[in-house]
Enzyme design. Sequence first.
Site, mmCIF file in Angstrom:
data_model
loop_
_atom_site.group_PDB
_atom_site.id
_atom_site.type_symbol
_atom_site.label_atom_id
_atom_site.label_comp_id
_atom_site.label_asym_id
_atom_site.label_seq_id
_atom_site.Cartn_x
_atom_site.Cartn_y
_atom_site.Cartn_z
ATOM 1 C CG HIS A 20 3.190 -0.914 0.537
ATOM 2 N ND1 HIS A 20 2.039 -0.410 1.103
ATOM 3 C CD2 HIS A 20 3.274 -0.340 -0.678
ATOM 4 C CE1 HIS A 20 1.458 0.425 0.264
ATOM 5 N NE2 HIS A 20 2.190 0.483 -0.827
ATOM 6 C CG ASP A 119 0.395 -1.376 4.011
ATOM 7 O OD1 ASP A 119 -0.589 -0.787 3.498
ATOM 8 O OD2 ASP A 119 1.546 -1.266 3.565
ATOM 9 C CB ALA A 327 22.804 3.106 -4.119
ATOM 10 C CD1 TRP A 347 5.950 9.040 1.847
ATOM 11 C CD2 TRP A 347 5.546 10.745 0.464
ATOM 12 N NE1 TRP A 347 5.816 10.175 2.613
ATOM 13 C CE2 TRP A 347 5.561 11.238 1.787
ATOM 14 C CE3 TRP A 347 5.298 11.643 -0.589
ATOM 15 C CZ2 TRP A 347 5.357 12.579 2.095
ATOM 16 C CZ3 TRP A 347 5.096 12.984 -0.285
ATOM 17 C CH2 TRP A 347 5.124 13.438 1.043
ATOM 18 C CG ASN A 348 9.633 5.176 1.489
ATOM 19 O OD1 ASN A 348 9.042 5.765 2.381
ATOM 20 N ND2 ASN A 348 9.502 3.878 1.289
#
Length: 451
Positions: A20, A119, A327, A347-348
């Site tokens: 988040h 948020d 990475a 989701w990302n």
Amino acid sequence: MSTEQKKGHVVAFAFPFGSHPTPLLHLVQRLAAAAPGVNFSYFNTAESNQKVLPTADLKSYDNIKAYDVEDGAPKGYVFSGNPLERIELFVKSTPDNFRRRLEEVVGETGLKASCLLTDAFLWFSVDMAAELGIPWVAFWTAGPAPISLHMYTDVIHSRLGQNGAAQNQDQTLDFLPGLSAIHASDLPHELLHLDQPFSRLLYDMSLALPRATAVVLNSFAGIDPDVETDLKSKLKKILNVGPSPPPPGIDQDGCLSWLSSHAAASIAYISFGTMLTPPPPELLALAEALEEKQIPYLWSFRDDSKRQLLQRFFEKTESVGKVVEWAPQTRILAHPSVGVFVTHCGWNSVVESIMGGVPMICRPFFGDQMINRRRVQDVWWIGVGVEGGVFTKSGMMTALDVVMSGGEGKKMRENIGRLRECASRAVAENGSSTENFESLVDIVTSSSHQE
């Protein structure tokens, strides 16, 4: 421009867990670049700030300052190891921790808040914004389907009954617009059981969101059109501003040059995000499947407590595999050598996989991840879930066969290509996400003129 000369003070409150805090900080950075005449303050816990800020390069912005807020844990508190414990202590400390810190910052700087950008989980911000007479902009870090499900919490409870999801695992939510593919078994625990502090926070959020000046999503128009249309009827303003490009990460371990030495669509990229690692039996099953299929892999593996478990596998396969602690995921997924993304389905990660054109093998764990997996597999047809919901050697080998070779994998790439085109149109010069971001800048900057 000095701090005194800047107009407006946008205050961002982060939810300091999981993935988040980072997307909110990226959004603040985008806004700060677009509105250099506005001050931005980013509030997060000290522990989360220590993880997020070093990679953010805030020195490039003279209009962003980061501040620590209390995390709710008493001094010297010994945690039990339950991941929900930290969340519940933090939730109990809100909103007083944010309120106190904001008052201190206003006192120190003389800058009254002109907009709260928080948020979406931090629903209390709507009342705080109302007290201050300023807009509340809620940032939802996941996709459209999960936020819609939260908006329908009461309807879901009335249809499924108490513990109904446990008894009717295969029942689909065909009574909700655009969500008929979702099964009761996909629903997160906290949506079904409202007896815990975190569950109550999400329920209170669903009641507060219709009062937000705008709800911002890191998504793009067209990914879930029926869901988006329904959400527009429930919220004042929905602003899809994604896919938001994260600031470029440093490729400290040479992942990209390693990928360049491999054939197109031949590599399995494996990453399960920042929160957790699969349990030992599943890690071993995944490793055995990769070894048996002789598939080259790039594995982002940061759990030192489980590294010994896979050490022999890593050594045996070092000629075809590469293991790194961190990475540059966006750039890796955009590399032509990557043929599949083995993911927890956050989701990302899903959005980055779409932008890279890489189909997914999904092993979700909690929250919105099961919902995302269902969209990936049964709505968009751009990947598969692992058989039985957990990694087994045979199930993983089957999934690799489906995605990496044959007609189904080819079809997935075609489907993901169409979604990628949709996303690219959204972020183009006159695209919907570009225009929505401009609207967000307007909300943030026009609120500054009310001082």
